[in-house]
Design a protein around this motif. Structure first.
Motif, PDB file in Angstrom:
ATOM      1  N   SER A 100     -71.502  63.457 -69.265  1.00  0.00           N
ATOM      2  CA  SER A 100     -72.013  64.472 -70.194  1.00  0.00           C
ATOM      3  C   SER A 100     -72.404  63.851 -71.531  1.00  0.00           C
ATOM      4  CB  SER A 100     -70.976  65.583 -70.401  1.00  0.00           C
ATOM      5  OG  SER A 100     -69.739  65.043 -70.800  1.00  0.00           O
ATOM      6  N   GLU A 101     -72.189  62.518 -71.667  1.00  0.00           N
ATOM      7  CA  GLU A 101     -72.620  61.733 -72.836  1.00  0.00           C
ATOM      8  C   GLU A 101     -72.018  62.268 -74.142  1.00  0.00           C
ATOM      9  OE1 GLU A 101     -76.752  59.968 -72.333  1.00  0.00           O
ATOM     10  OE2 GLU A 101     -76.888  61.743 -71.050  1.00  0.00           O
ATOM     11  N   ILE A 102     -70.702  62.461 -74.101  1.00  0.00           N
ATOM     12  CA  ILE A 102     -69.974  62.946 -75.270  1.00  0.00           C
ATOM     13  C   ILE A 102     -69.278  61.766 -75.950  1.00  0.00           C
ATOM     14  CG2 ILE A 102     -68.179  64.508 -76.100  1.00  0.00           C
ATOM     15  CD1 ILE A 102     -70.666  65.855 -74.882  1.00  0.00           C
ATOM     16  N   MET A 210     -81.810  66.682 -72.132  1.00  0.00           N
ATOM     17  CA  MET A 210     -81.741  65.353 -71.537  1.00  0.00           C
ATOM     18  C   MET A 210     -83.024  64.550 -71.688  1.00  0.00           C
ATOM     19  SD  MET A 210     -78.714  64.833 -70.454  1.00  0.00           S
ATOM     20  CE  MET A 210     -78.005  65.822 -71.757  1.00  0.00           C
ATOM     21  N   VAL A 211     -83.986  65.077 -72.420  1.00  0.00           N
ATOM     22  CA  VAL A 211     -85.223  64.330 -72.666  1.00  0.00           C
ATOM     23  C   VAL A 211     -84.937  63.265 -73.720  1.00  0.00           C
ATOM     24  CG1 VAL A 211     -87.567  64.467 -73.582  1.00  0.00           C
ATOM     25  CG2 VAL A 211     -86.728  66.235 -72.017  1.00  0.00           C
ATOM     26  N   HIS A 236     -77.406  66.025 -63.658  1.00  0.00           N
ATOM     27  CA  HIS A 236     -78.276  67.082 -64.176  1.00  0.00           C
ATOM     28  C   HIS A 236     -79.658  66.550 -64.559  1.00  0.00           C
ATOM     29  CE1 HIS A 236     -75.273  65.621 -67.105  1.00  0.00           C
ATOM     30  NE2 HIS A 236     -76.268  65.556 -67.959  1.00  0.00           N
ATOM     31  N   GLY A 237     -80.592  67.487 -64.632  1.00  0.00           N
ATOM     32  CA  GLY A 237     -81.967  67.160 -64.979  1.00  0.00           C
ATOM     33  C   GLY A 237     -82.231  67.340 -66.464  1.00  0.00           C
ATOM     34  N   GLU A 238     -83.513  67.387 -66.845  1.00  0.00           N
ATOM     35  CA  GLU A 238     -83.912  67.422 -68.251  1.00  0.00           C
ATOM     36  C   GLU A 238     -83.350  68.617 -69.009  1.00  0.00           C
ATOM     37  OE1 GLU A 238     -88.117  67.201 -68.588  1.00  0.00           O
ATOM     38  OE2 GLU A 238     -88.178  65.020 -68.313  1.00  0.00           O
ATOM     39  N   GLY A 240     -80.464  69.986 -68.444  1.00  0.00           N
ATOM     40  CA  GLY A 240     -79.005  69.918 -68.497  1.00  0.00           C
ATOM     41  C   GLY A 240     -78.313  70.624 -67.359  1.00  0.00           C
ATOM     42  N   PHE A 241     -79.070  71.196 -66.427  1.00  0.00           N
ATOM     43  CA  PHE A 241     -78.483  71.914 -65.295  1.00  0.00           C
ATOM     44  C   PHE A 241     -78.474  71.037 -64.043  1.00  0.00           C
ATOM     45  CE2 PHE A 241     -80.041  75.296 -68.084  1.00  0.00           C
ATOM     46  CZ  PHE A 241     -78.882  76.057 -68.223  1.00  0.00           C
ATOM     47  N   PHE A 242     -77.527  71.346 -63.141  1.00  0.00           N
ATOM     48  CA  PHE A 242     -77.380  70.591 -61.897  1.00  0.00           C
ATOM     49  C   PHE A 242     -78.703  70.444 -61.178  1.00  0.00           C
ATOM     50  CE2 PHE A 242     -76.890  71.091 -57.233  1.00  0.00           C
ATOM     51  CZ  PHE A 242     -76.354  69.852 -56.958  1.00  0.00           C
ATOM     52  N   THR A 243     -78.905  69.256 -60.623  1.00  0.00           N
ATOM     53  CA  THR A 243     -80.110  69.035 -59.832  1.00  0.00           C
ATOM     54  C   THR A 243     -79.742  68.408 -58.496  1.00  0.00           C
ATOM     55  OG1 THR A 243     -82.272  67.943 -59.753  1.00  0.00           O
ATOM     56  CG2 THR A 243     -80.488  66.751 -60.850  1.00  0.00           C
TER      57      THR A 243
END
Length: 380
Positions: A100-102, A210-211, A236-238, A240-243
């Motif tokens: 989640s890049e926290i 996420m861009v 997740h995708g751009e 932020g939701f599951f992909t």
């Protein structure tokens, strides 16, 4: 600090670590006391309220790492401190912070032995855990102080790396460095060159969390902002939701690692001595580096061409620098208080161009100069 004179204090390593965190802007600490890191929690419990921050003693280490991740999501620089067993308990959530890049900082004051081991004895057995302790592919960043001053400086630097690259960072200390009492120069924020996180503009139309730009580091939207960010441990995708799209899964996982790889040169940090013409290169990290440097300097007085490199940043590993030394050094000697974890990484980087020997001690005591001397004399 007076206008022109820095404040110098006599501090225990763990005390210096807490002060370094506060100097870096840490204003939230959650933790569970565990030897030999407990003094960090004690200092933070008294110092953070003085700085407008918050301290919470949690029920265990899992709750501790979860709490600091939540605080960081809300925009507050946060850290926790622990030792081996607690560090193991935190692994799942450290992986979550990676995905989640926290930005969070975890201070691990290592002790001897697996499991609960020897609580009051020192060790360096968590080196590979700091790299590979969590599951699947994601980057790791860890710094390794060798003195009370470096407990201050490198803890502050850990916050900069964490905030700038949106990654959890481990301060890999040990019982001796945590408890040693030495002179510490209290540096200013300007001297420490504290980096801050890139925060998303709340007025961004069609915000996609996420861009990224060429840095591969997305801007962070704080919880409570107008952007209503969504965080998940799922790939997740751009938005932020599951992909489940293969191309997005691959792009996401690859970017997590690449964002550290392309910035690794900004984090590589090591102390060198006598490497220009060395035939034997000592490679160390943490407190073992103090004995290693003493040996290198002593053997130079005997006319032996021995050099020393001590890693202040252990992950990312400076493999190119080690490989360059291997172009002319005949052998590497790796003293460490485990059964050869750093030696493995040196062997990988040397690529067979030089012999690699380990000097290992897992007794809970410091490596002695005599142990290192004995190994080098067998090599030369």
């Amino acid at each position: 600090m007076t206008e022109n004179k820095p404040v110098v204090r006599l501090l225990q390593g763990n005390e210096a670590c807490a002060e370094g965190a506060i100097a870096a802007g840490c204003r939230f600490y959650a933790g569970y006391p565990i030897t030999p890191s407990t003094e960090i929690a004690e200092i933070m419990s008294s110092r953070l309220p003085q700085e407008g921050g918050k301290f919470i003693q949690m029920e265990d280490e899992i709750a501790s790492i979860a709490a600091i991740i939540g605080a960081s999501m809300a925009g507050v620089k946060s850290c926790t401190a622990t030792s081996g067993p607690g560090y193991s308990l935190m692994m799942e959530n450290i992986g979550y912070a990676c995905v989640s890049e926290i930005p969070v900082v975890i201070i691990n004051v290592q002790r001897c032995g697996p499991s609960t081991g020897q609580p009051t004895a020192t060790g360096q057995g968590d080196l590979m855990q700091a790299k590979w302790g969590t599951h699947s592919d994601h980057p790791a960043v860890a710094v390794a102080p060798a003195s009370a001053q470096e407990m201050y400086d490198l803890t502050a630097k850990a916050f900069s790396y964490s905030e700038k690259y949106r990654v959890p960072v481990t301060v890999l200390s040990d019982a001796v460095v945590g408890h040693i009492r030495e002179k510490v120069v209290m540096r200013t924020a300007a001297e420490l060159q504290i980096a801050e996180r890139k925060v998303a503009d709340e007025d961004t139309p069609d915000y996609r969390p996420m861009v990224t730009d060429e840095s591969l580091i997305p801007a962070l939207a704080n919880l409570g902002s107008k952007l209503h960010p969504y965080y998940t441990g799922l790939v997740h995708g751009e938005r932020g939701f599951f992909t489940s799209k293969a191309e997005e899964i691959s792009a996401f996982t690859t970017r997590l690692t690449r964002k550290i790889e392309i910035h690794a040169h900004e984090m590589e940090d090591y102390e060198e001595w006598g490497l220009d013409d060395c035939e034997v290169c000592l490679v160390s990290f943490g407190v073992s580096g103090r004995a290693a440097l003493n040996v290198a300097q002593g053997m130079r007085k005997e006319g032996k061409k021995v050099g020393h490199i001590r890693l202040r940043t252990v992950w990312p590993f400076p493999e190119k620098r080690i490989r360059d030394i291997a172009d002319y050094a005949k052998a590497f000697v790796v003293p460490e208080m485990n059964l050869g974890q750093l030696k493995l990484e040196v062997e990988r980087s040397v690529c067979g161009k030089a012999a690699v020997y380990g000097v290992n001690n897992v007794t809970g005591s410091l490596l002695t100069t005599a142990e290192i001397y004995e190994c080098i004399r067998k090599v030369i």
